[in-house]
Motif scaffolding. Structure first.
Motif: not given
Length: 276
Positions: A82, A96-99, A102
């Protein structure tokens, strides 16, 4: 009644795993028992995409980065992805990941885009910027035909999710010899599944350098990201479970009488949209 004295840690972990990453972090503040449950791999494995390691391992990512992530706890992996994310494909793609959700987020770096005349030094310049997430960005000197295109495999994105695509850019520091020109006029953007045309996609008008902050109907204008860059949404697309093929996009202004210059492109960001 204190449920932490009634339910075992495994049950608490299951309950927390049915919430969200944000709620899991909040739960860890309730008590020691909740912290043990909320920080467990059982919870954060549910928040991580099941194919996150495959996505990284199948690309040209730094092997040391993959090994480093594999040695961390699931929560640490989630927070790491994230944050800075991982550069793939020789530094041209950022994963990456959305905080909050996910869901997977990708940024397609300028080097991975198809930029008309992009390899012609008299028109475009490739350089590094400290504030960029990529080794190189593309700086536009002068063109009359402005066109940026690209694509991403739909299977890389999270299924059953609406994604918004953003052009991430900034302008040069204008001088007497280097000026921002041509972007106070509308450019056209589009997104959809790849084909002879953007199948089922949408088109919109975008104004990269609006002369004032006055709102304009049916025209999308940029906003500051807070990291030294601007972004403007170029379209949205819904990724269904099982979708195959490529999602294609473009930004263009092809008026041969309108010279354009002074733009710096970092890339195109595909960001999942979270319902609130």
């Amino acid at each position: 009644m204190d449920i932490t004295k009634v339910l075992p840690e495994e049950c608490l972990s299951l309950i927390v795993s049915l919430t969200s990453p944000r709620d899991a972090c909040r739960s860890s503040l309730v008590s020691h028992s909740f912290r043990l449950a909320a920080d467990s791999d059982a919870v954060w494995d549910r928040f991580l995409p099941s194919d996150w390691l495959q996505n990284i391992s199948d690309s040209d990512s730094d092997l040391s980065s993959v090994q480093e992530l594999s040695s961390l706890s699931s929560k640490q992996i989630f927070l790491r992805l994230c944050g800075n994310g991982v550069l793939l494909n020789n530094g041209t793609l950022l994963f990456s990941l959305g905080k909050e959700s996910g869901k997977k987020l990708y940024v397609i770096g300028a080097r991975r885009l198809a930029i008309s005349w992009g390899d012609t030094p008299s028109y475009w310049k490739w350089k590094s910027l400290q504030e960029s997430r990529f080794p190189e960005v593309a700086e536009l000197k002068i063109v009359w035909w402005f066109e940026v295109k690209g694509k991403i495999e739909s299977k890389l994105l999270s299924p059953n999710t609406t994604y918004a695509a953003y052009l991430v850019f900034k302008f040069i520091n204008s001088t007497a010899y280097n000026r921002i020109v041509g972007f106070d006029r509308r450019v056209q953007a589009g997104i959809g599944y790849e084909g002879t045309v953007l199948l089922g996609g949408q088109k919109r008008k975008v104004l990269l350098d609006p002369p004032t902050k006055k709102k304009r109907k049916k025209v999308h204008v940029p906003r500051d990201r807070g990291d030294g860059w601007k972004e403007v949404e170029i379209g949205r697309i819904f990724i269904e479970d099982g979708d195959d093929g490529n999602v294609a996009f473009y930004v263009q202004e092809l008026n041969p009488h309108n010279s354009k210059g002074g733009l710096i492109i970092e890339g195109i960001e595909f960001r999942p949209q979270v319902s609130r």
